[in-house]
Write an enzyme that holds these catalytic residues in place. Structure first.
Site, PDB file in Angstrom:
ATOM      1  N   LYS A   1      -8.073  10.911 -18.510  1.00  0.00           N
ATOM      2  CA  LYS A   1      -8.239  11.496 -20.312  1.00  0.00           C
ATOM      3  C   LYS A   1      -7.122  11.207 -20.844  1.00  0.00           C
ATOM      4  O   LYS A   1      -6.937  10.184 -21.222  1.00  0.00           O
ATOM      5  CB  LYS A   1      -9.163  12.679 -19.390  1.00  0.00           C
TER       6      LYS A   1
ATOM      7  N   ASP B   1      -8.377  21.144 -10.421  1.00  0.00           N
ATOM      8  CA  ASP B   1      -8.987  20.330 -11.253  1.00  0.00           C
ATOM      9  C   ASP B   1      -7.908  20.331 -13.014  1.00  0.00           C
ATOM     10  O   ASP B   1      -8.786  21.262 -13.617  1.00  0.00           O
ATOM     11  CB  ASP B   1     -10.663  19.786 -11.794  1.00  0.00           C
TER      12      ASP B   1
ATOM     13  N   TYR C   1     -17.056  20.270 -12.529  1.00  0.00           N
ATOM     14  CA  TYR C   1     -17.214  18.846 -13.836  1.00  0.00           C
ATOM     15  C   TYR C   1     -18.678  18.713 -11.893  1.00  0.00           C
ATOM     16  O   TYR C   1     -18.532  18.499 -10.533  1.00  0.00           O
ATOM     17  CB  TYR C   1     -15.991  18.188 -12.698  1.00  0.00           C
TER      18      TYR C   1
ATOM     19  N   ARG D   1       0.192  -1.309   0.026  1.00  0.00           N
ATOM     20  CA  ARG D   1      -0.126  -0.616  -0.101  1.00  0.00           C
ATOM     21  C   ARG D   1       0.518   1.339  -0.150  1.00  0.00           C
ATOM     22  O   ARG D   1      -0.101   1.996  -0.603  1.00  0.00           O
ATOM     23  CB  ARG D   1      -0.797  -0.011   1.050  1.00  0.00           C
TER      24      ARG D   1
END
Ligand SMILES: *Cc1c(COP(=O)(O)O)cnc(C)c1O
Length: 396
Positions: A211, A186, A114, A60
């Site tokens: 993206k 963002d 968004y 982790r």
């Protein structure tokens, strides 16, 4: 990769995060599948416990596969101290907000954000006792008037999702620094290649890597890159949340990153060509692309950005959502679906007026969002031309 000489962005993209101790003589870091890491002696275990982030400790905490990607993303943001990875862009947004906010705090959120970010604020943050208010994406230094005694952070997204308003990030950052607030952005539309968020003074730069960085529509991943002043806070808060990414996904994302510079150049050039053609069509009322000199945000975009992205929208002259069906259903080169940033072009009818609360979105006709992929732009234009003929014929 050491050595002298200046490194321009295309060179950084090719070299960033490549360390011989992670790659062991091959070009790309191997896919480390790891939960348990083994220590030969108690002394080695104790020395690892003293600094668990210094090397392999437990899956982790990361492996060379994820460190290579995180380090590469950090190197793309001049001035950044570090990057954390998350299993999606939305996970990155929620982790960044949870790292800097606590019960009783107030958050200023851009109204063009968004939609899933809005949902996280309006439900999850609200339930945690954190209040969100929305501000006009064009407010600039005017955000100062909305600051309350308990305001802790200002969140930006520029250009705005669906409607592409360009925010005056330097003006907002200046207000935030003066008032002791943190800023988050963002940066998915631009990537660090087109907008240097940390370099512009933003504290936390968020990307949906899904993206452009992944670039092939086959992996979900998000990242947050932090300025030095907030890096330790992001790192520890992220560790406590326990979000990790799969090594295969990290590998594919890093592989996508290596061609990001070339793809963004091509996306940007083709998108502007298609946008300029669309601007001349009588069926199109408006083209919402900040790279066009007719766009209200063009001057700020030109000042702050180093290039054009693939994603923009067109407002059609009249009609409603249903009237776009003959146009979009018959397109040969545009798939219809969410997301963007892949090699393939996409179209999506969108309805921003349903989402806004601080500002109004108005246009006489429906809005189509376009992602211009890596196909020949002439083929895309021909496809859209036939689509606009079908749209006009259906309107009668
Ligand atoms: C797609 C997107 C996200 C969310 O990314 P996922 O990886 O799909 O969770 C966040 N912000 C913007 C601007 C996006 O376009």
């Amino acid at each position: 990769m050491s050595g002298g000489g200046e490194r321009r962005p295309a060179t950084v993209v090719a070299q960033a995060g490549r360390r011989p101790e992670w790659t062991h003589g091959v070009v790309n870091p191997p896919v480390y599948r790891a939960s348990t890491c083994l220590f030969d002696t108690l002394a080695e275990l104790d020395s690892a416990c003293a600094d668990p982030d210094a090397g392999l400790y437990y899956g982790r905490r990361g492996t060379p596969t994820t460190w290579a990607l995180e380090t590469a993303l950090t190197e793309l943001e001049p001035g950044a101290a570090g990057t954390k990875l998350y299993p999606s862009g939305v996970a990155a947004i929620s982790a960044a907000l949870l790292a800097v906010l606590k019960a009783g705090d107030h958050l200023l959120m851009v109204d063009s954000v968004y939609e899933p970010t809005r949902l996280f604020c309006n439900r999850t943050l609200r339930d945690l006792g954190i209040e969100t208010s929305y501000y006009d994406p064009l407010a600039g230094a005017g955000v100062a008037e909305l600051i309350k005694p308990n305001t802790r952070a200002i969140f930006m997204e520029s250009p705005g999702s669906l409607t592409f308003e360009v925010q005056d990030v330097p003006a907002i950052v200046a207000v935030a620094k003066e008032r002791g607030l943190l800023t988050l952005i963002d940066n998915t539309w631009a990537t660090p290649l087109l907008f240097a968020a940390i370099g512009h003074g933003v504290d936390l730069s968020i990307q949906s890597l899904t993206k452009f960085v992944v670039g092939h529509s086959d992996v979900l991943m998000g990242s947050v890159t932090a300025a030095p002043g907030v890096w330790e806070r992001l790192r520890t808060a992220s560790f406590r949340l326990g979000q990790t990414v799969s090594p295969d996904d990290a590998y594919l994302t890093l592989r996508g990153l290596r061609t990001l510079h070339a793809r963004m150049e091509r996306h940007g050039r083709s998108a502007l060509e298609v946008a300029r053609w669309l601007e001349a069509q009588p069926s199109v009322e408006r083209v919402l692309h900040p790279g066009l000199n007719t766009h209200p945000g063009h001057a700020i975009w030109q000042r702050d950005f180093t290039g054009s992205s693939s994603l923009f929208a067109i407002a059609l002259r009249e009609g409603g959502r249903a009237d776009t069906a003959p146009l979009v259903d018959g397109l040969a080169h545009f798939g219809m679906g969410f997301s963007f940033g892949g090699y393939e072009s996409l179209v999506l009818p969108v309805e921003p007026h349903r989402i806004r609360t601080a500002t109004r979105w108005e246009a006489p006709g429906p809005l189509l969002r376009l992602h211009i992929g890596l196909e020949d732009p002439g083929d895309l234009i021909a496809d859209l031309e036939a689509g606009l003929v079908r749209y006009e014929a259906a309107l009668g």
